[in-house]
Enzyme design. Structure first.
Site, PDB file in Angstrom:
ATOM      1  N   GLU B  38     -27.392 -43.038 -28.780  1.00 25.02           N
ATOM      2  CA  GLU B  38     -27.569 -43.739 -30.311  1.00 25.02           C
ATOM      3  C   GLU B  38     -26.430 -44.317 -30.799  1.00 25.02           C
ATOM      4  O   GLU B  38     -25.082 -43.683 -30.929  1.00 25.02           O
ATOM      5  CB  GLU B  38     -28.181 -42.464 -31.150  1.00 25.02           C
ATOM      6  CG  GLU B  38     -29.740 -42.020 -30.819  1.00 25.02           C
ATOM      7  CD  GLU B  38     -29.999 -40.495 -31.123  1.00 25.02           C
ATOM      8  OE1 GLU B  38     -28.943 -40.018 -31.656  1.00 25.02           O
ATOM      9  OE2 GLU B  38     -30.908 -40.146 -30.950  1.00 25.02           O
ATOM     10  N   LEU B  67     -34.184 -43.268 -31.316  1.00 25.79           N
ATOM     11  CA  LEU B  67     -33.613 -41.853 -31.662  1.00 25.79           C
ATOM     12  C   LEU B  67     -34.637 -40.710 -31.102  1.00 25.79           C
ATOM     13  O   LEU B  67     -35.199 -40.181 -31.839  1.00 25.79           O
ATOM     14  CB  LEU B  67     -33.627 -41.730 -33.270  1.00 25.79           C
ATOM     15  CG  LEU B  67     -32.723 -43.033 -33.927  1.00 25.79           C
ATOM     16  CD1 LEU B  67     -32.833 -42.396 -35.384  1.00 25.79           C
ATOM     17  CD2 LEU B  67     -31.498 -43.211 -33.193  1.00 25.79           C
ATOM     18  N   GLU B  69     -34.087 -38.112 -28.151  1.00 23.93           N
ATOM     19  CA  GLU B  69     -33.317 -37.699 -27.033  1.00 23.93           C
ATOM     20  C   GLU B  69     -34.152 -37.365 -25.736  1.00 23.93           C
ATOM     21  O   GLU B  69     -33.570 -37.396 -24.714  1.00 23.93           O
ATOM     22  CB  GLU B  69     -32.388 -36.458 -27.480  1.00 23.93           C
ATOM     23  CG  GLU B  69     -31.457 -36.832 -28.536  1.00 23.93           C
ATOM     24  CD  GLU B  69     -31.996 -37.055 -29.884  1.00 23.93           C
ATOM     25  OE1 GLU B  69     -33.138 -36.869 -30.173  1.00 23.93           O
ATOM     26  OE2 GLU B  69     -31.092 -37.505 -30.795  1.00 23.93           O
ATOM     27  N   GLN B  91     -25.739 -37.372 -29.922  1.00 17.67           N
ATOM     28  CA  GLN B  91     -24.994 -37.709 -31.152  1.00 17.67           C
ATOM     29  C   GLN B  91     -24.224 -36.465 -31.468  1.00 17.67           C
ATOM     30  O   GLN B  91     -23.147 -36.484 -31.989  1.00 17.67           O
ATOM     31  CB  GLN B  91     -25.454 -38.491 -32.154  1.00 17.67           C
ATOM     32  CG  GLN B  91     -24.476 -39.154 -33.049  1.00 17.67           C
ATOM     33  CD  GLN B  91     -25.180 -39.900 -34.138  1.00 17.67           C
ATOM     34  OE1 GLN B  91     -26.223 -39.803 -34.924  1.00 17.67           O
ATOM     35  NE2 GLN B  91     -25.189 -41.404 -33.808  1.00 17.67           N
ATOM     36  N   PHE B  92     -25.149 -35.329 -31.725  1.00 18.77           N
ATOM     37  CA  PHE B  92     -24.402 -34.131 -32.199  1.00 18.77           C
ATOM     38  C   PHE B  92     -25.166 -33.226 -31.268  1.00 18.77           C
ATOM     39  O   PHE B  92     -26.209 -33.396 -30.781  1.00 18.77           O
ATOM     40  CB  PHE B  92     -24.897 -33.774 -33.722  1.00 18.77           C
ATOM     41  CG  PHE B  92     -24.089 -34.570 -34.660  1.00 18.77           C
ATOM     42  CD1 PHE B  92     -22.822 -33.861 -35.359  1.00 18.77           C
ATOM     43  CD2 PHE B  92     -24.283 -35.927 -34.979  1.00 18.77           C
ATOM     44  CE1 PHE B  92     -22.229 -34.720 -35.947  1.00 18.77           C
ATOM     45  CE2 PHE B  92     -23.571 -36.468 -35.998  1.00 18.77           C
ATOM     46  CZ  PHE B  92     -22.483 -35.942 -36.443  1.00 18.77           C
ATOM     47  N   PRO B  98     -34.000 -31.464 -28.206  1.00 18.20           N
ATOM     48  CA  PRO B  98     -35.247 -32.337 -27.859  1.00 18.20           C
ATOM     49  C   PRO B  98     -34.884 -32.646 -26.312  1.00 18.20           C
ATOM     50  O   PRO B  98     -36.097 -32.716 -25.848  1.00 18.20           O
ATOM     51  CB  PRO B  98     -35.108 -33.523 -28.380  1.00 18.20           C
ATOM     52  CG  PRO B  98     -34.298 -33.247 -29.793  1.00 18.20           C
ATOM     53  CD  PRO B  98     -33.440 -32.129 -29.585  1.00 18.20           C
ATOM     54  N   HIS B 138     -25.484 -29.667 -37.073  1.00 15.68           N
ATOM     55  CA  HIS B 138     -24.363 -30.857 -36.633  1.00 15.68           C
ATOM     56  C   HIS B 138     -22.969 -29.883 -36.191  1.00 15.68           C
ATOM     57  O   HIS B 138     -22.094 -30.614 -36.101  1.00 15.68           O
ATOM     58  CB  HIS B 138     -24.154 -31.765 -37.745  1.00 15.68           C
ATOM     59  CG  HIS B 138     -25.175 -32.488 -37.797  1.00 15.68           C
ATOM     60  ND1 HIS B 138     -26.523 -32.039 -38.540  1.00 15.68           N
ATOM     61  CD2 HIS B 138     -25.519 -33.832 -38.081  1.00 15.68           C
ATOM     62  CE1 HIS B 138     -27.223 -33.168 -38.824  1.00 15.68           C
ATOM     63  NE2 HIS B 138     -26.796 -34.252 -38.420  1.00 15.68           N
TER      64      HIS B 138
END
Lengths: 335, 334
Positions: B38, B67, B69, B91-92, B98, B138
């Site tokens: 992403e 977006l 995963e 990303q995090f 997911p 996060h």
């Protein structure tokens, strides 16, 4: 194609018998009734095109040319199985034949097919990807992620939904807000076609059209094959959710005798020749079962082989080909 | 390939810049490699770990995904099947959940399940961990979720050089690797890195500080904390070794057992919740193998058994030098 239809049917009937005799463990999901989809679809594309399927996967392997003996031995969990008895019934795969396997988790292979199709485009390969799943998979989020990427990137992948009217034991009305799955593809601006999944020629024609579309760079295509499984979801299914008379009605449309009749009517072959095919296939299947029965079990000391490229942990059974040896990859697309 | 063959110009980079450089090196060296995730293209990733790579290698090779995963990690598996070597960015940390299905159900077991027909050369990079004042989901440390899956490797760097070398090695090892990047120290300061990152053994822990009285076992951002604790311990007369695990699965048993035998005391530090954390695995291993050589029980300084708290309570939840010192004292007094 007639031979392949019979091959799948007899293979699975023998497998069902072996399962009932506890010669096959785990679960067994039969494709009986739906054979025309695998046969029609795979014959309509090239040998180099790629296949990914749901767990009801025996038919695809056989039509793609995987050795029935190795397939049967895999169901039996034996070392001579297609995947050395590691994958079992739901995970038949043969890289060299571009058959990338059955997947036990519903819908989870749908984006994998999209990724393969990205690679075809990226590598400028003239191959398309066939991604088979059932109507039940369209209720899973991963279906939508797969279709979304394929449409977004204009990928050469054919999504083939085998609509057999049931998601395990749930009827279409219970599992989906729409009864025609192609409607779900419309949201991704994907062209679609519906075909008669009980008629091998109808499937063949639909896939020919879809493959041509994909190969000419026009992006993904959605095929919905209307079909029916004659047996339960798995061998353990008591089938309380449907009436036996419904099954009987569909059995009248059995794709094998229908196509046999068509062949005779159109002078493709005689009924004697069909009988001959039936007999030959039956012989092959007896051989396959005998082969599976005599094949050794995987050595318990080797059961963890192939987990990693090289052995990693003295405590774990994980091991590979031995120190420094590369894992053999039979595909031209190897690591 | 090796950085020891010739003297090389060095440059000072921080950890995230080292990741960026290593990714560039991978794309240069391996025509089958490509990056997806992403915002990794024009934006260069939310942490800038792929800055400049799309411009350098083209939008087909460094590309943004929707977006989703689960979908794009699945797609990466498909890329592998076609002979490519994708490196995915999630990303995090918690965005990996997911994709858990793909990693656990398929990626980790593909080679095994196909009877060796096909292995996957896939790296999934995940910026992870707390200490950045980021919110819940996060700041997670999901290492043992992945370290429980045979077939996956879990690798964690702790400084710019180890980040570059481990990433290059992970990409070449032939196994799927979950590569956890401690985002808290992404920009912790620069250190000299070589022009090119040479390969390193993936399965080896590194003794980043030697000592005789106690071993602090750590990884990722906790290595820095362990080093700070070791300095304080030294001032108090205790010689502490710091072992940077680097590979969480498989574990470098040899280095752990050597540390236990040579220092007699092993203290594990991790950010992840204590329950079923990596500390438990280390403690069990030592108990099984060298119990009679230990001078004190193996203690753990860890995150708490709770969802990661919001910024105002973050420091209370994370291991601190003080907590490490207190645990060390218990062990020294035992």
């Amino acid at each position: 194609m007639y031979r392949q239809l019979v091959l799948i049917r007899r293979f699975e009937e023998h497998a069902a018998e072996a399962y009932a005799q506890a010669k096959i463990g785990g679960f067994l999901h039969l494709y009986i009734g739906e054979e025309a989809v695998a046969v029609g679809a795979i014959n309509a594309v090239r040998e180099t095109d790629h296949l990914l399927t749901h767990y009801r996967d025996h038919g695809y392997a056989l039509v793609r040319g995987c050795d029935p003996k190795a397939c049967m031995a895999e169901l039996f969990g034996r070392e001579d199985g297609l995947c050395h008895g590691r994958g079992g019934s739901m995970h038949l795969a043969e890289a060299a034949r571009h058959f990338w396997g059955g997947y036990a988790i519903v819908g989870s292979h749908i984006p994998i097919g999209a990724g393969m199709a990205y690679a075809m485009q990226y590598q400028e390969r003239d191959e398309v990807v066939l991604d088979f799943f059932g109507d039940g998979a369209t209720g899973n989020g991963i279906f939508h992620e797969g279709l979304s990427m394929a449409a977004l990137w204009n990928l050469p992948v054919i999504f083939i939904c085998e609509n057999n009217l049931y998601g395990m034991g749930a009827t279409l009305a219970e599992e989906s807000p729409v009864s025609e799955m192609r409607i779900k593809a419309e949201g991704y601006t994907m062209p679609s076609i519906q075909c008669d999944g009980m008629d091998v020629l109808s499937v063949y024609e639909a896939l020919g059209k879809a493959a041509e579309h994909c190969r000419s760079g026009k992006g993904p295509y959605f095929v919905e094959a209307m079909t029916y499984r004659f047996r339960g979801h798995s061998m353990a299914d008591p089938e309380l959710y449907r009436d036996k008379s419904e099954v009987q009605r569909w059995r009248v449309r059995d794709p094998i005798p229908s196509f046999g009749d068509w062949c005779v009517e159109h002078g493709v072959c005689s009924s004697q020749e069909l009988a001959q095919i039936n007999e030959e296939v039956e012989g092959e299947m007896l051989e396959a079962v005998a082969f599976a029965e005599q094949s050794p079990w995987p050595d318990p000391a080797e059961v963890g082989r192939w987990i990693y490229a090289k052995p990693i942990d003295p405590e774990s059974p994980a091991r590979s080909e031995g120190a420094g040896a590369a894992v053999p990859l039979t595909s031209d697309a190897g690591v | 390939m090796s950085e020891v063959t010739a003297p090389q110009a060095t440059q000072e980079l921080n950890l995230v810049e080292a990741v960026d450089r290593a990714l560039g090196q991978i794309l240069e060296d391996d025509p089958q490699a490509l990056l997806l995730g992403e915002d990794i293209g024009a934006n260069g990733g939310v942490f800038r770990a792929t800055a400049g790579l799309e411009a350098r290698f083209g939008p087909d090779r460094v590309f943004d995904t929707p977006l989703g995963e689960a979908g794009f990690v699945g797609a990466a598996l498909g890329l592998c099947l076609a002979g490519l070597h994708p490196v995915v960015e999630i990303q995090f940390d918690a965005f990996s959940y997911p994709a858990f299905e793909q990693l656990v159900s398929h990626v980790g077991r593909f080679r095994w399940r196909t009877g060796g027909h096909y292995g996957l050369r896939l790296v999934v990079r995940v910026p992870y961990g707390g200490g950045t004042r980021a919110p819940e989901l996060h700041s997670d440390s999901p290492e043992t979720l992945f370290g429980h899956v045979p077939g996956l490797r879990v690798v964690v760097p702790s400084d710019p050089v180890s980040a570059g070398r481990l990433l290059v090695s992970a990409q070449g090892c032939g196994d799927p690797v979950v590569f956890l990047e401690p985002k808290r120290i992404y920009r912790r300061g620069r250190s000299p890195v070589p022009e090119r990152f040479g390969p390193t053994e993936l399965d080896r822990a590194a003794v980043v500080r030697d000592g005789d009285d106690l071993t602090l076992v750590a990884y990722g951002a906790m290595v820095e904390l362990a080093l700070a604790a070791a300095t304080r311990l030294e001032a108090a007369g205790c010689s502490a070794r710091v072992l940077d695990l680097r590979s969480l699965y498989p574990l470098d048993r040899e280095s752990l057992l050597a540390a236990a035998e040579e220092t007699g005391r092993v203290l594990v530090v991790h950010e992840a919740p204590r329950h079923c954390g990596l500390g438990a695995e280390v403690a069990a291993l030592l108990q099984e193998e060298v119990a009679d050589r230990l001078l004190a029980p193996t203690l753990r300084v860890t995150g708490m058994n709770m969802p990661f708290p919001l910024f105002q309570n973050e420091d209370d939840a994370l291991p601190s030098v003080e907590r490490v010192l207190a645990a060390a004292q218990v062990m020294l007094d035992y």
